[in-house]
Design a protein around this motif. Structure first.
Motif, mmCIF file in Angstrom:
data_model
loop_
_atom_site.group_PDB
_atom_site.id
_atom_site.type_symbol
_atom_site.label_atom_id
_atom_site.label_comp_id
_atom_site.label_asym_id
_atom_site.label_seq_id
_atom_site.Cartn_x
_atom_site.Cartn_y
_atom_site.Cartn_z
ATOM 1 N N HIS A 1 -1.366 5.540 2.979
ATOM 2 C CA HIS A 1 -2.679 4.809 3.043
ATOM 3 C C HIS A 1 -3.805 4.055 4.012
ATOM 4 O O HIS A 1 -2.853 3.010 4.335
ATOM 5 C CB HIS A 1 -2.411 3.852 1.706
ATOM 6 N N GLN B 1 1.033 -1.746 -0.196
ATOM 7 C CA GLN B 1 -0.293 -0.246 0.170
ATOM 8 C C GLN B 1 0.995 1.142 0.199
ATOM 9 O O GLN B 1 2.335 1.073 0.189
ATOM 10 C CB GLN B 1 -1.004 0.133 1.420
ATOM 11 N N ARG C 1 -5.214 2.043 4.261
ATOM 12 C CA ARG C 1 -6.113 0.709 4.101
ATOM 13 C C ARG C 1 -4.407 -0.338 4.969
ATOM 14 O O ARG C 1 -5.223 -1.210 5.290
ATOM 15 C CB ARG C 1 -5.839 -0.085 2.450
#
Length: 182
Positions: free
Chosen positions: A32, A28, A34
């Motif tokens: 980010h 990632q 995530r």
């Protein structure tokens, strides 16, 4: 490698899953969101894995492996270090500069721990245990992971966690919408 079977197969499958989670985090972009979700999954898996080892693997190592007490003590010290890192990571956002630093240190510690287990501890356990004992231990480890906490608790001793910690963590996960599986 799937879960099931003896304790070596079970814990080795966990190790591969942890490696995959680290790879997903690294894939990632640096800030980010995530990465935070994946770090939460990594934390839950590491904590469950550690609790199961502390409850069943290390006591067995102490009883059955030559110099098992020293081996178990080293592994428990590794767990304590990782658990503190997980606690430090818990409230950081993915864009916090400390987030990446802690993830990198965590990956190094976990990789070292995995190598030691797979190349030193597991072979000695296989030599000193029967196939049935390893199968029984695998079942106990799987059961322990189902009930274990999903968050780091470095202030608790490295012995079976206080009753209810896993349940409380799962309620906290649900209330905070924290993803801890799949």
């Amino acid at each position: 490698m799937g879960h099931g079977g003896n304790v070596i197969v079970e814990l080795t499958a966990d190790h591969r899953e942890l490696e995959e989670l680290f790879a997903q985090i690294e894939a990632q972009p640096v800030d980010h969101p995530r990465r935070r979700e994946l770090a939460d999954r990594l934390t839950a898996e590491l904590v469950r894995h550690s609790v199961a080892e502390e409850m069943y693997l290390y006591p067995t190592v102490r009883r059955h492996v030559p110099h098992g007490g020293a081996l178990a003590d080293k592994e428990l010290a590794d767990h304590a270090k990782v658990e503190q890192m997980l606690k430090d990571l818990e409230d950081l956002h993915a864009d916090d500069p400390q987030f990446n630093d802690i993830v990198a240190k965590l990956k190094f510690e976990v990789a070292s721990h995995v190598r030691e287990e797979e190349h030193e501890l597991f072979p000695t356990l296989v030599e000193s245990s029967s196939s049935d004992e390893l199968d029984d231990l695998g079942r106990l480890v799987r059961r322990a992971k189902e009930m274990a906490s999903t968050r780091p608790h470095p202030s608790l001793p490295n012995t079976p966690p206080a009753a209810g910690v896993g349940l409380v963590d799962r309620v906290r996960d649900l209330l905070s919408s924290r993803t801890t599986t799949g």
